[in-house]
Design a protein around this motif. Structure first.
Motif, PDB file in Angstrom:
ATOM      1  N   ASN A 190      -7.086  -0.353   6.740  1.00  0.00           N
ATOM      2  CA  ASN A 190      -6.454  -0.725   7.992  1.00  0.00           C
ATOM      3  C   ASN A 190      -4.929  -0.730   7.914  1.00  0.00           C
ATOM      4  O   ASN A 190      -4.275  -0.578   8.934  1.00  0.00           O
ATOM      5  CB  ASN A 190      -6.957  -2.118   8.417  1.00  0.00           C
ATOM      6  CG  ASN A 190      -6.194  -2.637   9.603  1.00  0.00           C
ATOM      7  OD1 ASN A 190      -6.358  -2.147  10.705  1.00  0.00           O
ATOM      8  ND2 ASN A 190      -5.329  -3.608   9.369  1.00  0.00           N
ATOM      9  N   ALA A 191      -4.352  -0.896   6.729  1.00  0.00           N
ATOM     10  CA  ALA A 191      -2.899  -0.999   6.614  1.00  0.00           C
ATOM     11  C   ALA A 191      -2.241   0.212   7.257  1.00  0.00           C
ATOM     12  O   ALA A 191      -2.692   1.347   7.092  1.00  0.00           O
ATOM     13  CB  ALA A 191      -2.485  -1.105   5.149  1.00  0.00           C
ATOM     14  N   GLY A 192      -1.184  -0.032   7.998  1.00  0.00           N
ATOM     15  CA  GLY A 192      -0.482   1.064   8.657  1.00  0.00           C
ATOM     16  C   GLY A 192       0.930   0.669   9.023  1.00  0.00           C
ATOM     17  O   GLY A 192       1.242  -0.501   9.208  1.00  0.00           O
ATOM     18  N   VAL A 193       1.783   1.683   9.107  1.00  0.00           N
ATOM     19  CA  VAL A 193       3.186   1.478   9.463  1.00  0.00           C
ATOM     20  C   VAL A 193       3.524   2.452  10.584  1.00  0.00           C
ATOM     21  O   VAL A 193       3.160   3.626  10.519  1.00  0.00           O
ATOM     22  CB  VAL A 193       4.104   1.770   8.250  1.00  0.00           C
ATOM     23  CG1 VAL A 193       5.558   1.673   8.632  1.00  0.00           C
ATOM     24  CG2 VAL A 193       3.796   0.821   7.109  1.00  0.00           C
ATOM     25  N   ILE A 194       4.181   1.943  11.614  1.00  0.00           N
ATOM     26  CA  ILE A 194       4.663   2.824  12.674  1.00  0.00           C
ATOM     27  C   ILE A 194       6.128   2.538  12.932  1.00  0.00           C
ATOM     28  O   ILE A 194       6.626   1.463  12.619  1.00  0.00           O
ATOM     29  CB  ILE A 194       3.866   2.660  13.983  1.00  0.00           C
ATOM     30  CG1 ILE A 194       3.947   1.223  14.504  1.00  0.00           C
ATOM     31  CG2 ILE A 194       2.443   3.117  13.823  1.00  0.00           C
ATOM     32  CD1 ILE A 194       3.439   1.066  15.916  1.00  0.00           C
ATOM     33  N   ILE A 225      -1.052   7.704   5.108  1.00  0.00           N
ATOM     34  CA  ILE A 225      -1.793   8.867   4.591  1.00  0.00           C
ATOM     35  C   ILE A 225      -2.139   8.680   3.114  1.00  0.00           C
ATOM     36  O   ILE A 225      -3.297   8.623   2.728  1.00  0.00           O
ATOM     37  CB  ILE A 225      -0.976  10.174   4.756  1.00  0.00           C
ATOM     38  CG1 ILE A 225      -0.548  10.379   6.214  1.00  0.00           C
ATOM     39  CG2 ILE A 225      -1.756  11.365   4.226  1.00  0.00           C
ATOM     40  CD1 ILE A 225      -1.649  10.586   7.209  1.00  0.00           C
ATOM     41  N   LEU A 226      -1.118   8.590   2.267  1.00  0.00           N
ATOM     42  CA  LEU A 226      -1.352   8.574   0.826  1.00  0.00           C
ATOM     43  C   LEU A 226      -2.144   7.356   0.349  1.00  0.00           C
ATOM     44  O   LEU A 226      -2.981   7.471  -0.533  1.00  0.00           O
ATOM     45  CB  LEU A 226      -0.025   8.676   0.062  1.00  0.00           C
ATOM     46  CG  LEU A 226       0.715  10.015   0.231  1.00  0.00           C
ATOM     47  CD1 LEU A 226       2.046   9.973  -0.512  1.00  0.00           C
ATOM     48  CD2 LEU A 226      -0.136  11.164  -0.262  1.00  0.00           C
ATOM     49  N   ALA A 227      -1.908   6.192   0.928  1.00  0.00           N
ATOM     50  CA  ALA A 227      -2.625   4.978   0.513  1.00  0.00           C
ATOM     51  C   ALA A 227      -4.134   5.151   0.642  1.00  0.00           C
ATOM     52  O   ALA A 227      -4.903   4.631  -0.152  1.00  0.00           O
ATOM     53  CB  ALA A 227      -2.154   3.768   1.309  1.00  0.00           C
ATOM     54  N   GLU A 269       9.031   8.609   5.308  1.00  0.00           N
ATOM     55  CA  GLU A 269       8.386   8.589   3.994  1.00  0.00           C
ATOM     56  C   GLU A 269       7.467   7.381   3.858  1.00  0.00           C
ATOM     57  O   GLU A 269       6.349   7.491   3.353  1.00  0.00           O
ATOM     58  CB  GLU A 269       9.437   8.596   2.881  1.00  0.00           C
ATOM     59  CG  GLU A 269      10.137   9.936   2.745  1.00  0.00           C
ATOM     60  CD  GLU A 269      11.328   9.907   1.793  1.00  0.00           C
ATOM     61  OE1 GLU A 269      11.769   8.795   1.387  1.00  0.00           O
ATOM     62  OE2 GLU A 269      11.821  10.996   1.459  1.00  0.00           O
ATOM     63  N   ARG A 270       7.922   6.223   4.329  1.00  0.00           N
ATOM     64  CA  ARG A 270       7.097   5.008   4.241  1.00  0.00           C
ATOM     65  C   ARG A 270       5.839   5.151   5.101  1.00  0.00           C
ATOM     66  O   ARG A 270       4.744   4.755   4.677  1.00  0.00           O
ATOM     67  CB  ARG A 270       7.896   3.786   4.656  1.00  0.00           C
ATOM     68  CG  ARG A 270       7.080   2.505   4.562  1.00  0.00           C
ATOM     69  CD  ARG A 270       7.946   1.321   4.257  1.00  0.00           C
ATOM     70  NE  ARG A 270       7.196   0.095   4.260  1.00  0.00           N
ATOM     71  CZ  ARG A 270       6.511  -0.369   3.223  1.00  0.00           C
ATOM     72  NH1 ARG A 270       6.513   0.300   2.094  1.00  0.00           N
ATOM     73  NH2 ARG A 270       5.852  -1.502   3.295  1.00  0.00           N
ATOM     74  N   CYS A 301       0.808  -1.227   0.000  1.00  0.00           N
ATOM     75  CA  CYS A 301       0.000   0.000   0.000  1.00  0.00           C
ATOM     76  C   CYS A 301       0.838   1.273   0.000  1.00  0.00           C
ATOM     77  O   CYS A 301       0.288   2.369  -0.026  1.00  0.00           O
ATOM     78  CB  CYS A 301      -0.968  -0.007   1.180  1.00  0.00           C
ATOM     79  SG  CYS A 301      -2.322  -1.181   0.965  1.00  0.00           S
ATOM     80  N   SER A 302       2.165   1.137   0.007  1.00  0.00           N
ATOM     81  CA  SER A 302       3.013   2.324  -0.131  1.00  0.00           C
ATOM     82  C   SER A 302       3.257   2.645  -1.604  1.00  0.00           C
ATOM     83  O   SER A 302       3.844   3.664  -1.935  1.00  0.00           O
ATOM     84  CB  SER A 302       4.353   2.135   0.594  1.00  0.00           C
ATOM     85  OG  SER A 302       5.171   1.212  -0.103  1.00  0.00           O
TER      86      SER A 302
END
Length: 153
Positions: free
Chosen positions: A123-127, A148-150, A141-142, A97-98
């Motif tokens: 739901n996809a997310g990165v922390i 946000i962008l996805a 950036e990821r 999703c990036s």
């Protein structure tokens, strides 16, 4: 606002309080009718583990048709298998999703081969566990691309 009589303010407050408690008491015994999601086409991003997997399982229990996306092939396939055991129709896709192009491509394939999505769970997310000043530029950036962008793509 013009100041009211303190006694009237107190009466208004107590009336609102009593009404709120009565409403909560009634809702305790008369639950709200829930919308049926049976047969709805539900796309869940980040469905390979955690909240995404739990969300997929809940929709599967409610006889929704599922489209599951995750960057992790093994995770999304495991979730799909669990949902199928619950009787759901499931299609699993490996999607990063990036990457805007992957989102567009997978979305087009879903629309063409499966149908129009009626419920989307982004739901996809990165922390990153580090504080902001310790986080590397590519990690920031990821996070922005996925979190946000996805949602926009």
């Amino acid at each position: 606002r013009k100041t009211m009589n303190p006694f009237l303010d107190l009466l208004l407050f107590l009336g609102t309080l009593v009404y709120s408690y009565l409403e909560a008491f009634v809702k305790l015994f008369v639950p709200a009718k829930r919308k049926s999601v049976s047969g709805e086409l539900v796309l869940i991003t980040g469905a390979g583990h955690g909240v995404g997997r739990a969300t997929a399982l809940e929709f599967a229990k409610r006889q929704s048709r599922l489209v599951l996306w995750d960057i992790n092939k093994h995770g999304v396939e495991d979730t799909a298998a669990e949902c199928e055991r619950l009787g759901a129709t499931v299609q699993a896709f490996v999607v990063d999703c990036s990457k805007r192009e992957e989102i567009y491509s997978a979305a087009e394939k879903v629309k063409k081969d499966i149908g129009d999505v009626s419920i989307l769970v982004n739901n996809a997310g990165v922390i990153t566990a580090a504080d902001l000043l310790s986080t590397q530029d590519h990690q920031i950036e990821r996070m922005f691309e996925v979190n946000i962008l996805a949602h926009i793509w």
